[in-house]
Design a protein around this motif. Structure first.
Motif, PDB file in Angstrom:
ATOM      1  N   PHE A  80      -0.918  38.258  -7.236  1.00  0.00           N
ATOM      2  CA  PHE A  80      -0.099  39.040  -8.164  1.00  0.00           C
ATOM      3  C   PHE A  80       0.168  40.439  -7.599  1.00  0.00           C
ATOM      4  O   PHE A  80      -0.677  41.015  -6.913  1.00  0.00           O
ATOM      5  CB  PHE A  80      -0.838  39.226  -9.503  1.00  0.00           C
ATOM      6  CG  PHE A  80      -0.984  37.958 -10.303  1.00  0.00           C
ATOM      7  CD1 PHE A  80       0.015  37.532 -11.165  1.00  0.00           C
ATOM      8  CD2 PHE A  80      -2.148  37.201 -10.198  1.00  0.00           C
ATOM      9  CE1 PHE A  80      -0.137  36.374 -11.910  1.00  0.00           C
ATOM     10  CE2 PHE A  80      -2.304  36.031 -10.938  1.00  0.00           C
ATOM     11  CZ  PHE A  80      -1.298  35.612 -11.795  1.00  0.00           C
ATOM     12  N   ALA A  81       1.337  40.976  -8.005  1.00  0.00           N
ATOM     13  CA  ALA A  81       1.602  42.418  -7.844  1.00  0.00           C
ATOM     14  C   ALA A  81       1.872  42.953  -9.242  1.00  0.00           C
ATOM     15  O   ALA A  81       2.377  42.219 -10.105  1.00  0.00           O
ATOM     16  CB  ALA A  81       2.820  42.645  -6.967  1.00  0.00           C
ATOM     17  N   CYS A  99      -1.448  44.223  -4.991  1.00  0.00           N
ATOM     18  CA  CYS A  99      -0.982  45.610  -4.907  1.00  0.00           C
ATOM     19  C   CYS A  99      -0.390  46.052  -6.238  1.00  0.00           C
ATOM     20  O   CYS A  99      -0.013  45.212  -7.065  1.00  0.00           O
ATOM     21  CB  CYS A  99       0.076  45.759  -3.813  1.00  0.00           C
ATOM     22  SG  CYS A  99       1.487  44.666  -4.011  1.00  0.00           S
ATOM     23  N   VAL A 100      -0.374  47.364  -6.406  1.00  0.00           N
ATOM     24  CA  VAL A 100       0.289  47.985  -7.551  1.00  0.00           C
ATOM     25  C   VAL A 100       1.374  48.891  -6.978  1.00  0.00           C
ATOM     26  O   VAL A 100       1.130  49.620  -6.015  1.00  0.00           O
ATOM     27  CB  VAL A 100      -0.726  48.808  -8.374  1.00  0.00           C
ATOM     28  CG1 VAL A 100      -0.009  49.722  -9.372  1.00  0.00           C
ATOM     29  CG2 VAL A 100      -1.690  47.877  -9.107  1.00  0.00           C
ATOM     30  N   ILE A 101       2.566  48.816  -7.554  1.00  0.00           N
ATOM     31  CA  ILE A 101       3.664  49.681  -7.092  1.00  0.00           C
ATOM     32  C   ILE A 101       4.170  50.498  -8.274  1.00  0.00           C
ATOM     33  O   ILE A 101       4.329  49.974  -9.383  1.00  0.00           O
ATOM     34  CB  ILE A 101       4.854  48.865  -6.531  1.00  0.00           C
ATOM     35  CG1 ILE A 101       4.386  47.830  -5.514  1.00  0.00           C
ATOM     36  CG2 ILE A 101       5.899  49.786  -5.919  1.00  0.00           C
ATOM     37  CD1 ILE A 101       5.512  46.936  -4.993  1.00  0.00           C
ATOM     38  N   GLY A 144     -10.092  50.047  -6.541  1.00  0.00           N
ATOM     39  CA  GLY A 144     -10.092  49.372  -5.247  1.00  0.00           C
ATOM     40  C   GLY A 144      -8.855  48.526  -4.986  1.00  0.00           C
ATOM     41  O   GLY A 144      -8.869  47.639  -4.125  1.00  0.00           O
ATOM     42  N   ILE A 145      -7.782  48.799  -5.709  1.00  0.00           N
ATOM     43  CA  ILE A 145      -6.536  48.038  -5.501  1.00  0.00           C
ATOM     44  C   ILE A 145      -5.535  48.919  -4.747  1.00  0.00           C
ATOM     45  O   ILE A 145      -5.367  50.097  -5.073  1.00  0.00           O
ATOM     46  CB  ILE A 145      -5.922  47.611  -6.858  1.00  0.00           C
ATOM     47  CG1 ILE A 145      -6.899  46.756  -7.667  1.00  0.00           C
ATOM     48  CG2 ILE A 145      -4.580  46.889  -6.660  1.00  0.00           C
ATOM     49  CD1 ILE A 145      -7.180  45.384  -7.127  1.00  0.00           C
ATOM     50  N   ASN A 159       3.228  41.466   1.152  1.00  0.00           N
ATOM     51  CA  ASN A 159       1.946  41.186   0.482  1.00  0.00           C
ATOM     52  C   ASN A 159       1.841  39.752  -0.040  1.00  0.00           C
ATOM     53  O   ASN A 159       0.906  39.418  -0.763  1.00  0.00           O
ATOM     54  CB  ASN A 159       1.719  42.186  -0.653  1.00  0.00           C
ATOM     55  CG  ASN A 159       1.229  43.508  -0.131  1.00  0.00           C
ATOM     56  OD1 ASN A 159       0.059  43.650   0.212  1.00  0.00           O
ATOM     57  ND2 ASN A 159       2.131  44.472  -0.002  1.00  0.00           N
ATOM     58  N   LYS A 160       2.838  38.940   0.328  1.00  0.00           N
ATOM     59  CA  LYS A 160       2.833  37.505  -0.010  1.00  0.00           C
ATOM     60  C   LYS A 160       2.547  37.257  -1.491  1.00  0.00           C
ATOM     61  O   LYS A 160       1.672  36.452  -1.860  1.00  0.00           O
ATOM     62  CB  LYS A 160       1.816  36.750   0.845  1.00  0.00           C
ATOM     63  CG  LYS A 160       2.105  36.801   2.318  1.00  0.00           C
ATOM     64  CD  LYS A 160       1.163  35.856   3.064  1.00  0.00           C
ATOM     65  CE  LYS A 160       1.457  35.723   4.515  1.00  0.00           C
ATOM     66  NZ  LYS A 160       1.289  36.929   5.319  1.00  0.00           N
ATOM     67  N   VAL A 161       3.304  37.971  -2.310  1.00  0.00           N
ATOM     68  CA  VAL A 161       3.064  37.925  -3.743  1.00  0.00           C
ATOM     69  C   VAL A 161       3.675  36.663  -4.358  1.00  0.00           C
ATOM     70  O   VAL A 161       4.799  36.292  -4.029  1.00  0.00           O
ATOM     71  CB  VAL A 161       3.694  39.202  -4.374  1.00  0.00           C
ATOM     72  CG1 VAL A 161       3.866  39.069  -5.847  1.00  0.00           C
ATOM     73  CG2 VAL A 161       2.864  40.414  -4.000  1.00  0.00           C
ATOM     74  N   ASP A 162       2.910  35.996  -5.224  1.00  0.00           N
ATOM     75  CA  ASP A 162       3.440  34.834  -5.958  1.00  0.00           C
ATOM     76  C   ASP A 162       4.135  35.272  -7.245  1.00  0.00           C
ATOM     77  O   ASP A 162       5.190  34.759  -7.588  1.00  0.00           O
ATOM     78  CB  ASP A 162       2.309  33.870  -6.338  1.00  0.00           C
ATOM     79  CG  ASP A 162       1.618  33.293  -5.129  1.00  0.00           C
ATOM     80  OD1 ASP A 162       2.332  32.797  -4.238  1.00  0.00           O
ATOM     81  OD2 ASP A 162       0.376  33.350  -5.063  1.00  0.00           O
ATOM     82  N   TYR A 163       3.460  36.172  -7.991  1.00  0.00           N
ATOM     83  CA  TYR A 163       4.004  36.632  -9.273  1.00  0.00           C
ATOM     84  C   TYR A 163       4.009  38.152  -9.340  1.00  0.00           C
ATOM     85  O   TYR A 163       3.069  38.802  -8.853  1.00  0.00           O
ATOM     86  CB  TYR A 163       3.149  36.133 -10.449  1.00  0.00           C
ATOM     87  CG  TYR A 163       3.387  34.701 -10.808  1.00  0.00           C
ATOM     88  CD1 TYR A 163       4.472  34.331 -11.593  1.00  0.00           C
ATOM     89  CD2 TYR A 163       2.516  33.713 -10.357  1.00  0.00           C
ATOM     90  CE1 TYR A 163       4.685  33.003 -11.920  1.00  0.00           C
ATOM     91  CE2 TYR A 163       2.730  32.376 -10.677  1.00  0.00           C
ATOM     92  CZ  TYR A 163       3.817  32.042 -11.454  1.00  0.00           C
ATOM     93  OH  TYR A 163       4.031  30.733 -11.777  1.00  0.00           O
ATOM     94  N   ILE A 164       5.037  38.684  -9.995  1.00  0.00           N
ATOM     95  CA  ILE A 164       5.111  40.126 -10.245  1.00  0.00           C
ATOM     96  C   ILE A 164       4.945  40.342 -11.743  1.00  0.00           C
ATOM     97  O   ILE A 164       5.697  39.759 -12.546  1.00  0.00           O
ATOM     98  CB  ILE A 164       6.481  40.680  -9.799  1.00  0.00           C
ATOM     99  CG1 ILE A 164       6.692  40.396  -8.305  1.00  0.00           C
ATOM    100  CG2 ILE A 164       6.590  42.172 -10.110  1.00  0.00           C
ATOM    101  CD1 ILE A 164       8.123  40.608  -7.848  1.00  0.00           C
ATOM    102  N   LEU A 165       3.968  41.156 -12.114  1.00  0.00           N
ATOM    103  CA  LEU A 165       3.753  41.465 -13.528  1.00  0.00           C
ATOM    104  C   LEU A 165       4.228  42.891 -13.782  1.00  0.00           C
ATOM    105  O   LEU A 165       3.723  43.837 -13.159  1.00  0.00           O
ATOM    106  CB  LEU A 165       2.263  41.339 -13.873  1.00  0.00           C
ATOM    107  CG  LEU A 165       1.612  39.990 -13.546  1.00  0.00           C
ATOM    108  CD1 LEU A 165       0.112  40.034 -13.871  1.00  0.00           C
ATOM    109  CD2 LEU A 165       2.280  38.856 -14.314  1.00  0.00           C
TER     110      LEU A 165
END
Ligand code: GRF
Length: 208
Positions: A8-9, A38-40, A56-57, A87-93
């Motif tokens: 997840f991101a 990751c967090v953006i 720690g993210i 970051n090979k993200v599957d889902y974005i929340l």
């Protein structure tokens, strides 16, 4: 982290209380909640950036560009996509991310971008939901988790939680009650996503 864990991101713009909950549950049990890569933030000053880092993210500010207040410029959006793909993200929340996404980003993660909104959609999309709910004399409100499309809070609904509105509720007290529900429903949906239990085409909205 196991190789097959859902990645997840989280996209934020401000406080980050939902983000914080999502990070906590995934850290407690990443086997069932997946892992947050990751967090953006589109806002350099978002308290959420520090909160994520302290937990720690990896957290990163990516400028939204200067042209719009409620969208990303094409150039900025390309940077978001590049970072999410890296970051090979599957889902974005989306968790309090204050910009609407454009097709370029939505199409890069088809039916894999999710948002939480503090009302029972389709009612009260947009901002200032709690004062509008009170002004309209509603007896119930709540929160909704939904797939993101290019409209404002218009994507297919995944789940809702209901909250009663009391006669003496203020926007602040109502916001607090709704937020408590948000902090339960979003981790729950995250777990279902991590388990591959939510499939866009066949999904029927649930009340939790
Ligand atoms: C929440 O009410 C969420 O539903 C909305 O923005 C708010 C974000 O709060 N989209 P927080 O940053 O998660 O504390």
């Amino acid at each position: 982290m196991k190789n097959n864990q859902t990645r997840f991101a989280i996209l934020v713009s401000g406080r980050g209380s939902n983000m914080s909950r999502l990070i906590d549950v995934s850290k407690q049990d990443s086997d069932s909640h997946g892992s947050i890569q990751c967090v953006i933030s589109d806002n350099k000053k978002a308290p959420a950036l520090k909160t994520a880092r302290d937990k720690g993210i990896k957290s990163k500010y990516i400028s939204p560009g200067k042209k719009y207040r409620t969208r990303l410029t094409d150039k900025a959006q390309a940077k978001y996509i590049k970072y999410l793909k890296k970051n090979k993200v599957d889902y974005i929340l989306l968790a309090g991310f204050m910009r609407m996404l454009k097709p370029g980003l939505i199409d890069s993660f088809p039916n894999r971008i999710i948002n939480i909104h503090p009302s029972l959609l389709p009612a009260y999309s947009g901002l200032d939901t709690h004062s509008r709910v009170i002004d309209a004399g509603e007896k119930t409100t709540g929160c909704s988790v939904h797939f993101v499309d290019s409209g404002m809070d218009t994507g297919k609904l995944i789940a809702q939680s209901i909250v009663e509105v009391s006669n003496d509720d203020t926007p602040a007290s109502l916001g607090k009650k709704v937020l408590e529900k948000e902090h339960k429903i979003y981790p729950y949906i995250m777990k279902l996503l991590a388990d591959n239990k939510i499939e866009y085409e066949n999904w029927k909205m649930i009340v939790v």
